[in-house]
Structure formats: structure tokens, C-alpha cells
Scaffold this motif. Structure first.
Motif, PDB file in Angstrom:
ATOM      1  N   ILE A   1      86.462 -20.996   6.614  1.00  4.76           N
ATOM      2  CA  ILE A   1      85.054 -20.592   6.650  1.00  4.76           C
ATOM      3  C   ILE A   1      84.255 -21.388   5.625  1.00  4.76           C
ATOM      4  N   LYS A   2      84.817 -21.605   4.426  1.00  2.48           N
ATOM      5  CA  LYS A   2      84.133 -22.372   3.378  1.00  2.48           C
ATOM      6  C   LYS A   2      83.819 -23.782   3.871  1.00  2.48           C
ATOM      7  N   SER A   3      84.735 -24.385   4.605  1.00  8.99           N
ATOM      8  CA  SER A   3      84.493 -25.724   5.159  1.00  8.99           C
ATOM      9  C   SER A   3      83.311 -25.704   6.117  1.00  8.99           C
ATOM     10  N   ILE A   4      83.226 -24.661   6.936  1.00 11.39           N
ATOM     11  CA  ILE A   4      82.125 -24.524   7.891  1.00 11.39           C
ATOM     12  C   ILE A   4      80.814 -24.274   7.158  1.00 11.39           C
ATOM     13  N   VAL A   5      80.863 -23.436   6.127  1.00  8.81           N
ATOM     14  CA  VAL A   5      79.685 -23.142   5.299  1.00  8.81           C
ATOM     15  C   VAL A   5      79.148 -24.444   4.706  1.00  8.81           C
ATOM     16  N   ASP A   6      80.035 -25.250   4.145  1.00  7.16           N
ATOM     17  CA  ASP A   6      79.629 -26.526   3.545  1.00  7.16           C
ATOM     18  C   ASP A   6      79.069 -27.482   4.600  1.00  7.16           C
ATOM     19  N   LEU A   7      79.735 -27.574   5.730  1.00  9.80           N
ATOM     20  CA  LEU A   7      79.314 -28.483   6.793  1.00  9.80           C
ATOM     21  C   LEU A   7      77.908 -28.157   7.305  1.00  9.80           C
ATOM     22  N   HIS A   8      77.622 -26.864   7.465  1.00 14.41           N
ATOM     23  CA  HIS A   8      76.338 -26.441   8.023  1.00 14.41           C
ATOM     24  C   HIS A   8      75.325 -26.054   6.952  1.00 14.41           C
ATOM     25  N   LYS A   9      75.684 -26.316   5.680  1.00 12.02           N
ATOM     26  CA  LYS A   9      74.787 -26.072   4.551  1.00 12.02           C
ATOM     27  C   LYS A   9      74.263 -24.633   4.508  1.00 12.02           C
ATOM     28  N   VAL A  10      75.159 -23.687   4.761  1.00 16.03           N
ATOM     29  CA  VAL A  10      74.834 -22.265   4.672  1.00 16.03           C
ATOM     30  C   VAL A  10      75.004 -21.857   3.207  1.00 16.03           C
TER      31      VAL A  10
ATOM     32  N   THR B   1      86.340  -7.671   5.630  1.00 15.13           N
ATOM     33  CA  THR B   1      85.263  -8.363   4.926  1.00 15.13           C
ATOM     34  C   THR B   1      85.224  -9.834   5.308  1.00 15.13           C
ATOM     35  N   VAL B   2      86.389 -10.439   5.503  1.00 15.05           N
ATOM     36  CA  VAL B   2      86.445 -11.839   5.943  1.00 15.05           C
ATOM     37  C   VAL B   2      85.704 -11.996   7.280  1.00 15.05           C
ATOM     38  N   PHE B   3      85.925 -11.051   8.190  1.00 13.55           N
ATOM     39  CA  PHE B   3      85.240 -11.124   9.482  1.00 13.55           C
ATOM     40  C   PHE B   3      83.746 -10.881   9.342  1.00 13.55           C
ATOM     41  N   LYS B   4      83.344 -10.059   8.383  1.00 11.85           N
ATOM     42  CA  LYS B   4      81.908  -9.857   8.136  1.00 11.85           C
ATOM     43  C   LYS B   4      81.274 -11.145   7.619  1.00 11.85           C
ATOM     44  N   ILE B   5      81.981 -11.847   6.755  1.00 14.40           N
ATOM     45  CA  ILE B   5      81.493 -13.145   6.277  1.00 14.40           C
ATOM     46  C   ILE B   5      81.378 -14.103   7.455  1.00 14.40           C
ATOM     47  N   LEU B   6      82.406 -14.151   8.265  1.00 11.26           N
ATOM     48  CA  LEU B   6      82.424 -15.010   9.447  1.00 11.26           C
ATOM     49  C   LEU B   6      81.229 -14.720  10.355  1.00 11.26           C
ATOM     50  N   ASN B   7      80.975 -13.453  10.629  1.00  9.56           N
ATOM     51  CA  ASN B   7      79.844 -13.077  11.478  1.00  9.56           C
ATOM     52  C   ASN B   7      78.519 -13.498  10.863  1.00  9.56           C
ATOM     53  N   ALA B   8      78.381 -13.324   9.551  1.00 10.76           N
ATOM     54  CA  ALA B   8      77.151 -13.730   8.865  1.00 10.76           C
ATOM     55  C   ALA B   8      76.943 -15.235   8.979  1.00 10.76           C
ATOM     56  N   VAL B   9      78.003 -15.998   8.770  1.00 12.91           N
ATOM     57  CA  VAL B   9      77.911 -17.465   8.860  1.00 12.91           C
ATOM     58  C   VAL B   9      77.539 -17.885  10.283  1.00 12.91           C
ATOM     59  N   GLU B  10      78.125 -17.228  11.286  1.00 13.00           N
ATOM     60  CA  GLU B  10      77.786 -17.539  12.678  1.00 13.00           C
ATOM     61  C   GLU B  10      76.306 -17.284  12.950  1.00 13.00           C
TER      62      GLU B  10
END
Length: 79
Positions: free
Chosen positions: A14-23, A53-62
Motif C-alpha cells: 500500500i505504501k508503494s501505491i501511496v507514493d506512486l499516486h502521491k496520496v 485497519t489495513v483494509f480501511k487504509i486500503l479503501n481510503a487510498v482507493e
């Protein structure tokens, strides 16, 4: 892989995706209703969140990024 290890591995993805999409941690925190420090701690590995909580983070990032994220999870049952 145990629950804690699975959460950590998933958070790294998820951190990689966050960084890639500048979230930002602030944007995730606002969606989840928690502090940006808590989000930062979880994404950096300082805190070990529950899988829920990991899935909540995932949903927020999506929601923030507009990208559908698919991760592979492995369920290990205790012997």
C-alpha cells in the motif's frame, strides 16, 4: 506468514501505491478519522495495525487515488 507479518507486507504494498499516486498521510487520515501521525506510523511499520485497519487504509487510498487496488493475501490457519 503470520497475521502481523501479513499486515506488514500488505502495508508495504500500500505504501508503494501511496507514493506512486502521491496520496498524503493527511488525506488518508481525514478519510479514516484518525491522525496523520497514526497513518504515518502504520505505513512506516512503527505500528502494527489489525488486518481490518489495513483494509480501511486500503479503501481510503482507493477513494483518494481513484485507483482500484488488488492485493494478494495468504490466510494461514493455526495448527
Amino acid at each position: 506468514m503470520r497475521h502481523k507479518e501479513q499486515s506488514a507486507a500488505t502495508l508495504l504494498q500500500i505504501k508503494s501505491i501511496v507514493d506512486l499516486h502521491k496520496v498524503t498521510n493527511m488525506a488518508i487520515a481525514e478519510k479514516m478519522g484518525i491522525s496523520k501521525q497514526a497513518v504515518g506510523g502504520m505505513l512506516s511499520g512503527k505500528f502494527s495495525p489489525t488486518l481490518d485497519t489495513v483494509f480501511k487504509i486500503l479503501n481510503a487510498v482507493e477513494e483518494i487515488s481513484g485507483v482500484k487496488i488488488c492485493l494478494e493475501l495468504h490466510v494461514i490457519t493455526p495448527e
